[in-house]
Write an enzyme that holds these catalytic residues in place. Sequence first.
Site, PDB file in Angstrom:
ATOM      1  N   GLN A 104       7.660  -9.289   7.779  1.00  0.00           N
ATOM      2  CA  GLN A 104       8.841  -8.800   7.260  1.00  0.00           C
ATOM      3  C   GLN A 104       9.479  -7.553   8.005  1.00  0.00           C
ATOM      4  OE1 GLN A 104       6.650  -8.384   3.437  1.00  0.00           O
ATOM      5  NE2 GLN A 104       7.840  -6.607   3.076  1.00  0.00           N
ATOM      6  N   HIS A 107       4.511   2.014  -7.859  1.00  0.00           N
ATOM      7  CA  HIS A 107       3.414   0.976  -7.709  1.00  0.00           C
ATOM      8  C   HIS A 107       2.589   0.981  -9.176  1.00  0.00           C
ATOM      9  CE1 HIS A 107       4.304   1.449  -3.734  1.00  0.00           C
ATOM     10  NE2 HIS A 107       4.447   0.233  -3.578  1.00  0.00           N
ATOM     11  N   GLY A 137       0.903  -1.105   0.011  1.00  0.00           N
ATOM     12  CA  GLY A 137      -0.010  -0.088   0.006  1.00  0.00           C
ATOM     13  C   GLY A 137       0.785   1.168  -0.076  1.00  0.00           C
ATOM     14  N   SER A 171       7.673   4.373  -0.585  1.00  0.00           N
ATOM     15  CA  SER A 171       6.488   4.648   0.620  1.00  0.00           C
ATOM     16  C   SER A 171       7.353   5.138   1.802  1.00  0.00           C
ATOM     17  CB  SER A 171       5.800   3.348   0.931  1.00  0.00           C
ATOM     18  OG  SER A 171       5.318   2.753  -0.118  1.00  0.00           O
TER      19      SER A 171
END
Length: 283
Positions: free
Chosen positions: A64, A40, A34, A189
């Site tokens: 992770q 992306h 996200g 991100s």
Amino acid sequence: MDSGPMTLIRSTEHFATWRSSILDQTISFVPTMGALHSGHVALIEYAKSQSDIVVVSVFVNALQFGDSVDFDKYPRTLETDYETSIAAGASIVFAPSALDMFPTDYKKYLTPSAIADKFEGASRPGHFAGVVTVVNRLFEIVTPQKAIFGAKDYQQIAVIRAMARELHPTIEILQVDTIRDLDGLALSSRNARLSQSARLKAKTIPDALFALRSEFDSGQTNCAVLKQTAFDVLKNETNISIEYLEVVDRQTLEELSVVELHSSVVLFAGIIDGIRLIDNVEL
Ligand code: AMP
């Protein structure tokens, strides 16, 4: 979220129902955590060129993250991620809950191949075990023909290829080039967490990698000399602490002393004002 029924799927059960209704179509799959950006979007658009249907998953995978604070701080923006995915060509956004992905009796926790041991794996113990475990689980649910990953996470692709060769040999793993901001910084991100001054300093990372690459393009193939060029650029920005900067073989990620033409890549990780950034350039 009004792009029609069933295009945002929040459970594995609903996903399975939808999946069994489109058995005659090809699926390209883009797994994400996200906070989607143009990197992306490039993956989703490429996926769209590859198959009938694109599935994007949005799942912030706790397995992770070594650091629970990093996990807690990870941006969560499902509503805009959904809109972005659909606009870029996705048919389905799959955003399951953690318990649905990994019920308490879940057993298939995987160990990554040895290629995971160095670089990101050494800096972030357990990270790639979490990555292969979640990607395996997603591949089992989504059962795509193709799966798309970004070259930005170079070692991750190598680790996923190794896992897929063993457990999902019919899924084709495809790679999309790193998308960069106007000043060259690889989109991530995490960039949103950089302060304004750190964001300006971060440009030194692509500057250093591009300086190395242009020296290689001018004929230098000695890796020690090439690395020194990058170090010299990074030295100008004292707030970047370098974790690793290595010229390695693209397949094995073994360190090189002389560049192998068309099969070498420079891997970088560093920390700037507490934010860890990675980047790479192929030579
Ligand atoms: P993430 O949401 O960070 O787990 O990333 C999901 C996918 O997007 C991974 O395959 C990443 O390699 C890819 N990705 C992230 N940033 C970029 C970028 N700047 N360019 C291309 N792909 C990217």
